[in-house]
Design a protein around this motif. Sequence first.
Motif, short mmCIF file in Angstrom:
data_model
loop_
_atom_site.label_atom_id
_atom_site.label_comp_id
_atom_site.label_asym_id
_atom_site.label_seq_id
_atom_site.Cartn_x
_atom_site.Cartn_y
_atom_site.Cartn_z
N SER A 1 -5.16 24.52 -8.62
CA SER A 1 -3.74 24.68 -8.86
C SER A 1 -3.03 24.82 -7.52
CB SER A 1 -3.54 25.94 -9.72
OG SER A 1 -2.25 25.95 -10.24
N ALA B 1 12.38 16.82 -10.58
CA ALA B 1 13.43 16.95 -9.58
C ALA B 1 14.12 18.29 -9.78
CB ALA B 1 14.44 15.81 -9.72
N PRO B 2 14.62 18.89 -8.70
CA PRO B 2 15.27 20.20 -8.85
C PRO B 2 16.53 20.10 -9.71
CG PRO B 2 15.31 19.44 -6.55
CD PRO B 2 14.62 18.39 -7.33
N VAL C 1 -3.14 30.24 -14.44
CA VAL C 1 -4.41 29.87 -13.80
C VAL C 1 -4.81 31.04 -12.90
CG1 VAL C 1 -5.52 28.28 -12.20
CG2 VAL C 1 -3.95 27.41 -13.96
N ILE D 1 12.80 22.08 -19.01
CA ILE D 1 12.95 22.72 -17.70
C ILE D 1 11.61 23.31 -17.26
CG2 ILE D 1 14.18 24.48 -16.38
CD1 ILE D 1 16.06 22.39 -17.42
N ARG D 2 11.25 23.03 -16.01
CA ARG D 2 10.07 23.66 -15.42
C ARG D 2 10.50 24.79 -14.50
NH1 ARG D 2 6.79 18.22 -13.51
NH2 ARG D 2 6.61 17.30 -15.59
N ASP E 1 8.94 27.27 -11.52
CA ASP E 1 7.83 27.68 -10.65
C ASP E 1 7.85 29.19 -10.53
OD1 ASP E 1 7.24 25.03 -10.21
OD2 ASP E 1 8.49 24.90 -8.43
N SER F 1 -1.18 30.62 -6.97
CA SER F 1 -0.64 29.30 -7.24
C SER F 1 -0.94 28.93 -8.69
CB SER F 1 -1.28 28.31 -6.27
OG SER F 1 -0.56 27.11 -6.28
N SER F 2 0.09 28.77 -9.50
CA SER F 2 -0.08 28.43 -10.92
C SER F 2 0.83 27.26 -11.26
CB SER F 2 0.31 29.64 -11.79
OG SER F 2 -0.82 30.30 -12.29
N PRO F 3 0.52 26.54 -12.34
CA PRO F 3 1.41 25.45 -12.74
C PRO F 3 2.80 25.99 -13.10
CG PRO F 3 -0.65 25.42 -13.99
CD PRO F 3 -0.61 26.71 -13.24
N SER F 4 3.79 25.12 -13.07
CA SER F 4 5.12 25.50 -13.51
C SER F 4 5.10 25.88 -14.98
CB SER F 4 6.09 24.32 -13.35
OG SER F 4 6.00 23.77 -12.05
N GLY G 1 13.70 26.25 -10.59
CA GLY G 1 13.59 25.28 -11.68
C GLY G 1 13.59 23.83 -11.26
N SER G 2 12.99 23.00 -12.09
CA SER G 2 13.09 21.55 -11.93
C SER G 2 12.99 20.91 -13.31
CB SER G 2 11.99 21.03 -11.00
OG SER G 2 10.72 21.26 -11.55
N ALA G 3 13.29 19.62 -13.35
CA ALA G 3 13.25 18.89 -14.61
C ALA G 3 12.50 17.59 -14.40
CB ALA G 3 14.67 18.61 -15.09
#
Lengths: 356, 356
Positions: free
Chosen positions: A327, A352-353, B131, B203-204, B206, B327-330, B350-352
């Motif tokens: 990861s 994308a942000p 993770v 939406i992701r 982090d 460190s983990s996935p979004s 955030g990101s998309a």
Amino acid sequence: MSFHIEYPRTLPLQRPGDFQPGAPKFHARWDSAVTTLVCDYIAVQRDRDDLTSENNFFERLQRDFDSEFGPDCAERMRMVDEAGKTNSIIVAYWTDPSRYAFWKFTAAFNAWLQSAEREAEDVGYWRETLVVPYDRLETIYSEPEYRVGLNRTKGCNIEPMYTAGYFGAMRDRLPISAVDGLNSPYETSLPKGAFEDGLRKRIRVDIPHNLVSIRSGQYWQKAEGEQLADYYENLQPKLEVGMSYIKDNPLTTGCLSLRAMVNLDQEGNELRETSKHGYFISLAFLERWASSHKSHLDIFKHALAMRRKYGAERSVVTWHEVFVLGSSPSFEYVNCHAETGLLKYANLWGSAPIAR
Amino acid sequence: MSFHIEYPRTLPLQRPGDFQPGAPKFHARWDSAVTTLVCDYIAVQRDRDDLTSENNFFERLQRDFDSEFGPDCAERMRMVDEAGKTNSIIVAYWTDPSRYAFWKFTAAFNAWLQSAEREAEDVGYWRETLVVPYDRLETIYSEPEYRVGLNRTKGCNIEPMYTAGYFGAMRDRLPISAVDGLNSPYETSLPKGAFEDGLRKRIRVDIPHNLVSIRSGQYWQKAEGEQLADYYENLQPKLEVGMSYIKDNPLTTGCLSLRAMVNLDQEGNELRETSKHGYFISLAFLERWASSHKSHLDIFKHALAMRRKYGAERSVVTWHEVFVLGSSPSFEYVNCHAETGLLKYANLWGSAPIAR
């Protein structure tokens, strides 16, 4: 005694029988525990003659490196890419992921790089941050003296080792390989990179599990006479043939990206110190090329022959550091052309942000 | 002997002097090496009466869990959130991150969840994938028999342990705490969540370094008579006071999200088995609340008193599992309201997705 982790083994060693190499190679070990290492590749992508952008970029980063949370060590490098752009690259290493997090949060450079203004510049920027648990890294150096890459971090020593000289030694040197096959979900169906829309944009790319990062280096700053001539006439051309084969045959080699970089001194002069940085979809692909393709066998045999010929007088150093990534943070590309790093895989793993 | 990692210590233990608890607590250990554990929270967010969406969601996931790469174990849960929505949650555990990667790549559920069609449904979905390297997890169970959460994974045993009964024991149980202070970059300036635009979107988010995930559980399925009454009259109200305090005072407690979940059987009936799942900006914040605030001291003292009173006859089990995330996935939120999990921090992290 230096720090190391070994797992009770559930998968077999690759070492054939009781094979022992005739002479040791060398690897990196630390005085105290390193749980996770951070290796941050950060670059400006520019026109060949635009040295101002390179200087500004290096100086801006260097200012922030000289802080409490800055990296253990860093190198300046340059490479010309597939689109003819010159990439001025800094690779920096931290042995403490919490210190890295503080640096990322506090250093002005990072806020500057995050600013939307970067997307509108005449140059591009990219950042590939590798977060590497100790059990997912291995190193090899042909000689014990040369300091480069992660072996320049604090508390790092170069020690002799004997897990070398046979195919599969790279895997055997990775502590996690005792219990994890390190396979890629993409083993039998390589991903297709088709993204072409990186200009004026900031794109993040998530990397697939068990992606391999290899930085493989050459150092001939101290070579003279016969050994210097041999480097230019034999080893360097063989390396170039190998690199070309890898790049031209991604379906066979599993290579997603390969950069040929040259190290720079603080004034920007190129040194007799180079490295190739590649991403491979899996360790198995990299092993297949290394153990079976003529281009690697030629490099491997020549390096061994020269070591035998010159012994301790050998003045050309070869080395690599390999990370099998679990990861990791998303890679980030700002206003970069589509052939940059893993950007073209953004159709599969990109985002994308949203907040501006 | 069970698998465990210990680092040569560079930071002091929290244990005061040679303190030993009067009786053991219990923790999870595995027969063979677990390098990294994956804990996947996946949910549908729906109206209270919409049981069809819950059933379909659980069934769809269950079909894919029954595969070669499926999780070691999974639990079905339900919770009502701040916006009055009901969240039907599955938490699934893998002890092999490569197997998880294969599952994510091959199982139809994941492609289905990634489809843009999900963003246009009447329900929302979210996924928080944790993770967790082995050195960043710790567990405690008040009794040795109850199987829940990660202690239901393959090869896991519950063993007695004595790192308990004092403030700081949680930290001492985390192997990495021997060499890493586990500080957050946000220690002195808590992040401000201000994102409100999650509907019809994917939406992701982090997560920040060293974010803490704690799942803290209660099991009283086998309690009867006096102990059952005590649970409802004393322990449960004290837990609720503690949870309310944490949620209402994020600046003091460092809590970014807190969910009160109840476990379900395969028919969707609620069991006498609950857990609270919280994210804290750092371990230091969580410790401060636990060691100093009356609401936690009340819970802590009551649990200890009941254990003393009933000894091995104690039929109410309390437990937790704590992960300090590197460190983990979004995290991912699809068509969710702004108060869901860490979604409101998308303005910062955030990101998309870009590829549709």
